[in-house]
Design an enzyme around this catalytic site. Structure first.
Site, mmCIF file in Angstrom:
data_model
loop_
_atom_site.group_PDB
_atom_site.id
_atom_site.type_symbol
_atom_site.label_atom_id
_atom_site.label_comp_id
_atom_site.label_asym_id
_atom_site.label_seq_id
_atom_site.Cartn_x
_atom_site.Cartn_y
_atom_site.Cartn_z
ATOM 1 N N GLY A 234 0.902 -1.601 14.743
ATOM 2 C CA GLY A 234 1.279 -0.245 14.384
ATOM 3 C C GLY A 234 2.666 -0.154 13.764
ATOM 4 O O GLY A 234 3.675 -0.165 14.474
ATOM 5 N N GLU B 23 -0.643 -3.008 3.087
ATOM 6 C CA GLU B 23 0.186 -4.226 2.972
ATOM 7 C C GLU B 23 1.145 -4.147 1.790
ATOM 8 O O GLU B 23 1.394 -5.136 1.117
ATOM 9 C CB GLU B 23 -0.698 -5.469 2.839
ATOM 10 N N TRP C 57 -3.250 5.210 10.380
ATOM 11 C CA TRP C 57 -4.008 4.255 9.549
ATOM 12 C C TRP C 57 -3.997 2.862 10.162
ATOM 13 O O TRP C 57 -3.779 1.882 9.445
ATOM 14 C CB TRP C 57 -3.429 4.180 8.123
HETATM 15 P P1 TGC Z 1 15.355 -3.951 3.125
HETATM 16 O O1 TGC Z 1 16.698 -3.323 3.387
HETATM 17 O O2 TGC Z 1 15.066 -4.533 1.803
HETATM 18 O O3 TGC Z 1 15.095 -5.082 4.232
HETATM 19 C C1 TGC Z 1 15.312 -4.863 5.605
HETATM 20 C C2 TGC Z 1 15.376 -6.238 6.241
HETATM 21 O O4 TGC Z 1 14.113 -6.885 6.117
HETATM 22 C C3 TGC Z 1 14.253 -8.079 5.312
HETATM 23 N N1 TGC Z 1 13.043 -8.153 4.479
HETATM 24 C C4 TGC Z 1 12.069 -9.035 4.703
HETATM 25 N N2 TGC Z 1 11.948 -9.999 5.619
HETATM 26 C C5 TGC Z 1 10.828 -10.725 5.600
HETATM 27 N N3 TGC Z 1 9.845 -10.510 4.713
HETATM 28 C C6 TGC Z 1 9.907 -9.539 3.779
HETATM 29 N N4 TGC Z 1 8.899 -9.352 2.916
HETATM 30 C C7 TGC Z 1 11.067 -8.743 3.749
HETATM 31 N N5 TGC Z 1 11.482 -7.699 2.983
HETATM 32 C C8 TGC Z 1 12.705 -7.355 3.437
HETATM 33 C C9 TGC Z 1 15.530 -7.903 4.542
HETATM 34 O O5 TGC Z 1 16.063 -9.146 4.185
HETATM 35 C C10 TGC Z 1 16.370 -7.167 5.558
HETATM 36 O O6 TGC Z 1 16.804 -8.106 6.521
HETATM 37 P P2 TGC Z 1 18.232 -7.972 7.253
HETATM 38 O O7 TGC Z 1 18.272 -9.108 8.213
HETATM 39 O O8 TGC Z 1 19.256 -8.075 6.156
HETATM 40 O O9 TGC Z 1 18.238 -6.639 7.913
HETATM 41 O O10 TGC Z 1 14.262 -2.917 3.549
HETATM 42 P P3 TGC Z 1 13.881 -1.528 2.900
HETATM 43 O O11 TGC Z 1 13.898 -0.509 3.987
HETATM 44 O O12 TGC Z 1 14.688 -1.267 1.662
HETATM 45 O O13 TGC Z 1 12.332 -1.753 2.519
HETATM 46 C C11 TGC Z 1 11.909 -2.668 1.596
HETATM 47 C C12 TGC Z 1 10.398 -2.460 1.325
HETATM 48 C C13 TGC Z 1 10.123 -1.119 0.667
HETATM 49 C C14 TGC Z 1 9.998 -3.592 0.388
HETATM 50 C C15 TGC Z 1 9.603 -2.563 2.659
HETATM 51 O O14 TGC Z 1 9.866 -1.477 3.481
HETATM 52 C C16 TGC Z 1 8.116 -2.667 2.434
HETATM 53 O O15 TGC Z 1 7.587 -3.762 2.240
HETATM 54 N N6 TGC Z 1 7.361 -1.520 2.476
HETATM 55 C C17 TGC Z 1 5.904 -1.530 2.477
HETATM 56 C C18 TGC Z 1 5.384 -1.270 3.873
HETATM 57 C C19 TGC Z 1 4.098 -1.980 4.128
HETATM 58 O O16 TGC Z 1 3.703 -2.917 3.456
HETATM 59 N N7 TGC Z 1 3.413 -1.621 5.198
HETATM 60 C C20 TGC Z 1 2.214 -2.310 5.628
HETATM 61 C C21 TGC Z 1 1.802 -1.871 7.022
HETATM 62 S S1 TGC Z 1 0.638 -2.973 7.805
HETATM 63 C C22 TGC Z 1 -0.771 -2.792 6.928
HETATM 64 O O17 TGC Z 1 -0.840 -2.174 5.925
HETATM 65 C C23 TGC Z 1 -1.978 -3.511 7.457
HETATM 66 S S2 TGC Z 1 -3.358 -3.262 6.487
HETATM 67 C C24 TGC Z 1 -4.632 -4.038 7.239
HETATM 68 C C25 TGC Z 1 -4.908 -5.439 6.692
HETATM 69 O O18 TGC Z 1 -3.974 -6.182 6.369
HETATM 70 O O19 TGC Z 1 -6.062 -5.803 6.576
HETATM 71 P P1 FAD Z 2 3.079 6.508 0.588
HETATM 72 O O1 FAD Z 2 4.142 5.616 1.085
HETATM 73 O O2 FAD Z 2 3.166 7.970 0.894
HETATM 74 O O3 FAD Z 2 2.947 6.319 -0.977
HETATM 75 C C1 FAD Z 2 2.280 7.277 -1.827
HETATM 76 C C2 FAD Z 2 2.474 6.825 -3.268
HETATM 77 O O4 FAD Z 2 3.877 6.808 -3.573
HETATM 78 C C3 FAD Z 2 1.973 5.410 -3.518
HETATM 79 O O5 FAD Z 2 1.426 5.311 -4.809
HETATM 80 C C4 FAD Z 2 3.240 4.585 -3.460
HETATM 81 O O6 FAD Z 2 3.176 3.373 -4.191
HETATM 82 C C5 FAD Z 2 4.239 5.550 -4.093
HETATM 83 N N1 FAD Z 2 5.612 5.235 -3.713
HETATM 84 C C6 FAD Z 2 6.122 5.158 -2.456
HETATM 85 N N2 FAD Z 2 7.423 4.832 -2.506
HETATM 86 C C7 FAD Z 2 7.736 4.708 -3.818
HETATM 87 C C8 FAD Z 2 8.928 4.386 -4.525
HETATM 88 N N3 FAD Z 2 10.063 4.096 -3.884
HETATM 89 N N4 FAD Z 2 8.894 4.362 -5.878
HETATM 90 C C9 FAD Z 2 7.743 4.623 -6.552
HETATM 91 N N5 FAD Z 2 6.585 4.938 -5.926
HETATM 92 C C10 FAD Z 2 6.579 4.979 -4.586
HETATM 93 N N6 FAD Z 2 -0.627 0.330 8.470
HETATM 94 C C11 FAD Z 2 -0.282 -0.337 9.611
HETATM 95 O O7 FAD Z 2 0.862 -0.288 10.044
HETATM 96 N N7 FAD Z 2 -1.207 -1.068 10.289
HETATM 97 C C12 FAD Z 2 -2.492 -1.180 9.887
HETATM 98 O O8 FAD Z 2 -3.300 -1.873 10.527
HETATM 99 C C13 FAD Z 2 -2.891 -0.486 8.695
HETATM 100 N N8 FAD Z 2 -4.189 -0.513 8.285
HETATM 101 C C14 FAD Z 2 -4.570 0.262 7.215
HETATM 102 C C15 FAD Z 2 -5.932 0.335 6.874
HETATM 103 C C16 FAD Z 2 -6.335 1.158 5.819
HETATM 104 C C17 FAD Z 2 -7.786 1.271 5.496
HETATM 105 C C18 FAD Z 2 -5.363 1.850 5.046
HETATM 106 C C19 FAD Z 2 -5.787 2.677 3.869
HETATM 107 C C20 FAD Z 2 -4.035 1.775 5.373
HETATM 108 C C21 FAD Z 2 -3.615 0.997 6.467
HETATM 109 N N9 FAD Z 2 -2.280 0.949 6.871
HETATM 110 C C22 FAD Z 2 -1.900 0.277 8.015
HETATM 111 C C23 FAD Z 2 -1.294 1.808 6.208
HETATM 112 C C24 FAD Z 2 -0.777 1.244 4.893
HETATM 113 O O9 FAD Z 2 0.090 0.169 5.101
HETATM 114 C C25 FAD Z 2 -0.065 2.394 4.153
HETATM 115 O O10 FAD Z 2 -1.084 3.291 3.736
HETATM 116 C C26 FAD Z 2 0.743 1.914 2.963
HETATM 117 O O11 FAD Z 2 1.872 1.174 3.397
HETATM 118 C C27 FAD Z 2 1.203 3.063 2.049
HETATM 119 O O12 FAD Z 2 1.734 4.108 2.791
HETATM 120 P P2 FAD Z 2 1.228 5.621 2.543
HETATM 121 O O13 FAD Z 2 -0.243 5.614 2.608
HETATM 122 O O14 FAD Z 2 1.968 6.459 3.521
HETATM 123 O O15 FAD Z 2 1.655 5.962 1.070
#
Ligand code: TGC
Ligand code: FAD
Length: 388
Positions: free
Chosen positions: A134, A367, A166
């Site tokens: 989460g 992701e 989600w």
């Molecule tokens: P930022 O200030 O750049 O970084 C904070 C700290 O994190 C470090 N860091 C990383 N470390 C490891 N791997 C990475 N990819 C890293 N990216 C950044 C960074 O070096 C820093 O470390 P420290 O020690 O200096 O504090 O962070 P920011 O707040 O500006 O955010 C950067 C951003 C936007 C790229 C990050 O927040 C991001 O990747 N956002 C996307 C969130 C996301 O992907 N959520 C996924 C949720 S889980 C999910 O979706 C599961 S889906 C189900 C499935 O997989 O099947």
């Molecule tokens: P938002 O962050 O609100 O983004 C909306 C739009 O704005 C997107 O097009 C995005 O690219 C754009 N955007 C955002 N920021 C910027 C920027 N700085 N500049 C330009 N464009 C921007 N999360 C978990 O933690 N665990 C899970 O197991 C997990 N499973 C999931 C399973 C499913 C089926 C789905 C659909 C999602 C899941 N997620 C999970 C959540 C997923 O990681 C988020 O949906 C994803 O990170 C995007 O967040 P959001 O949906 O809130 O979109």
């Protein structure tokens, strides 16, 4: 000829990798393909997902690239190939395995105490215990730094309040890895889901990833002992490190969905006649098939390169962004193009193409959305952060 055969891509794999790929392919043929259209139409029952997890556990697919604690300890390429075969069945099945292994198990394996690892990992590797991860909240998806879920200390205990959104596997999970703000920055907590105050209502009415359970997590005064915290993770680096693992798997996985679309479409074009000739004999069809095959093979070469770098201990998160961005985007393009070739047949569950395309819409978003990965790459090219 099958689309991935033109470049003799098997040549890049060793015998162990080929054997694992073959095992997972047979599992998907036997267990997923015959049922997936029904799961997609009706959404799978919790027990179906639990059974599937146990079967994946028996094959050693859960946490398969982790060492010890009942995990198979394969290399990263083998894990990628397993994701590719699973996602050729359905992205939801790959999600079940990658959330379990790359997110929930990896978080405990990488940042947990010895006691946490002993308590949770062997049962999770067997698929007897399901985990979820989460991070995302209703108002903070791409920007998890803004999360509002808060863990406050109360004596030696922690008390968690907040909502996650989600969350894959949430309502079937035995354990949730929950990330929360604390006075010390973001920390991770290992939360048994039978803890009072924890609930995980399933999210319905999805048009994508229907063969997967997606839930909200509600934390209402969830009281945890001091040792529930993941001791070795402080700050956003902790959860983001877990994402690298899952994003790597998706780089391979998405290609599985694309390959399945292309295989299906190739077969269809050979048997479907239009204007008194097989659909496969038209130049426009062949042009589409050639371009899709090219992208599929390029994507595979990219995934393999990243896999070999990972096995060499040299994979950088920005390289994972290149792989996730390219391969999911191209897989979605391929799935949509295949749908056009199947015509009206392409809109049914009789063929997998629109199911894959709909799933890939989620994969494009979770992701790290495509835009987030573009910004990661843009930042590494220019030195400028354009996130905010
Ligand atoms: P930022 O200030 O750049 O970084 C904070 C700290 O994190 C470090 N860091 C990383 N470390 C490891 N791997 C990475 N990819 C890293 N990216 C950044 C960074 O070096 C820093 O470390 P420290 O020690 O200096 O504090 O962070 P920011 O707040 O500006 O955010 C950067 C951003 C936007 C790229 C990050 O927040 C991001 O990747 N956002 C996307 C969130 C996301 O992907 N959520 C996924 C949720 S889980 C999910 O979706 C599961 S889906 C189900 C499935 O997989 O099947
Ligand atoms: P938002 O962050 O609100 O983004 C909306 C739009 O704005 C997107 O097009 C995005 O690219 C754009 N955007 C955002 N920021 C910027 C920027 N700085 N500049 C330009 N464009 C921007 N999360 C978990 O933690 N665990 C899970 O197991 C997990 N499973 C999931 C399973 C499913 C089926 C789905 C659909 C999602 C899941 N997620 C999970 C959540 C997923 O990681 C988020 O949906 C994803 O990170 C995007 O967040 P959001 O949906 O809130 O979109």
């Amino acid at each position: 000829m099958a689309p991935l055969q033109l470049l003799v891509i098997d040549h890049l794999l060793d015998d162990d990798e080929l054997a694992i790929q073959d095992t997972v392919r047979r599992f998907v043929d036997d267990r997923v393909r015959p049922n997936v259209a029904d799961w997609y139409e009706d959404e799978p029952a919790p027990e179906t997902m639990r059974d599937l997890a146990r079967e994946a556990g028996k094959l050693g697919l859960l946490g398969m690239h982790l060492q010890g604690y009942g995990c198979a300890g394969t290399n990263a390429v083998a894990y990628g190939l397993a994701c590719m075969e699973l996602e050729a069945g359905d992205s939801g099945v790959r999600s079940l395995v990658s959330v379990q292994g790359s997110l929930a198990m990896f978080a405990i394996w990488r940042f947990g105490s010895e006691e946490q690892k002993q308590r949770w990992l062997p049962g999770m590797a067997e698929g007897e215990l399901i985990g979820c991860f989460g991070l995302t909240e209703p108002d903070f998806g791409s920007n998890p730094a803004g999360m509002r879920t808060y863990a406050r200390r109360d004596g030696t205990d922690w008390v968690l309040n907040g909502t996650k959104m989600w969350i894959t596997n949430g309502s079937i999970a035995d354990v949730a890895v929950v990330w929360a703000q604390t006075d010390e920055g973001v920390r991770g907590f290992v939360v048994p889901t039978d803890t009072p105050g924890f609930s995980a209502p399933a999210i319905g009415k999805k048009l994508s990833l229907r063969a997967s359970i997606t839930s909200e997590l509600v934390l209402d005064g969830v009281r945890l002992p001091a040792d529930a915290v993941l001791a070795d993770a402080t700050g956003l680096r902790g959860p983001l490190s877990c994402l690298n693992e899952a994003r790597f798997g998706i780089t391979f996985g998405a290609l599985g969905a694309a390959r399945d679309c292309l295989d299906t479409t190739l077969a269809y074009t050979g048997s479907r006649e239009v204007f008194d000739r097989p659909l496969s004999s038209f130049q426009l069809t062949q042009s589409k098939l050639a371009d899709m095959t090219l992208e599929l093979q390029k994507g595979f070469l990219l995934a393999m390169h990243l896999g070999r770098l990972k096995d060499d201990g040299r994979l950088d998160p920005r390289q994972v962004s290149l792989g996730k961005l390219n391969n999911v985007r191209e897989a979605l393009t391929i799935a949509r193009e295949c749908r056009t070739i199947l015509g009206a047949s392409g809109i049914t569950l009789e063929y997998p193409v629109l199911r894959h395309a709909n799933n890939l819409e989620s994969v494009l978003t979770y992701e790290g959305t495509s835009e987030i990965h573009q910004l990661v790459i843009g930042q590494s090219l220019t030195g400028e952060s354009a996130f905010s």
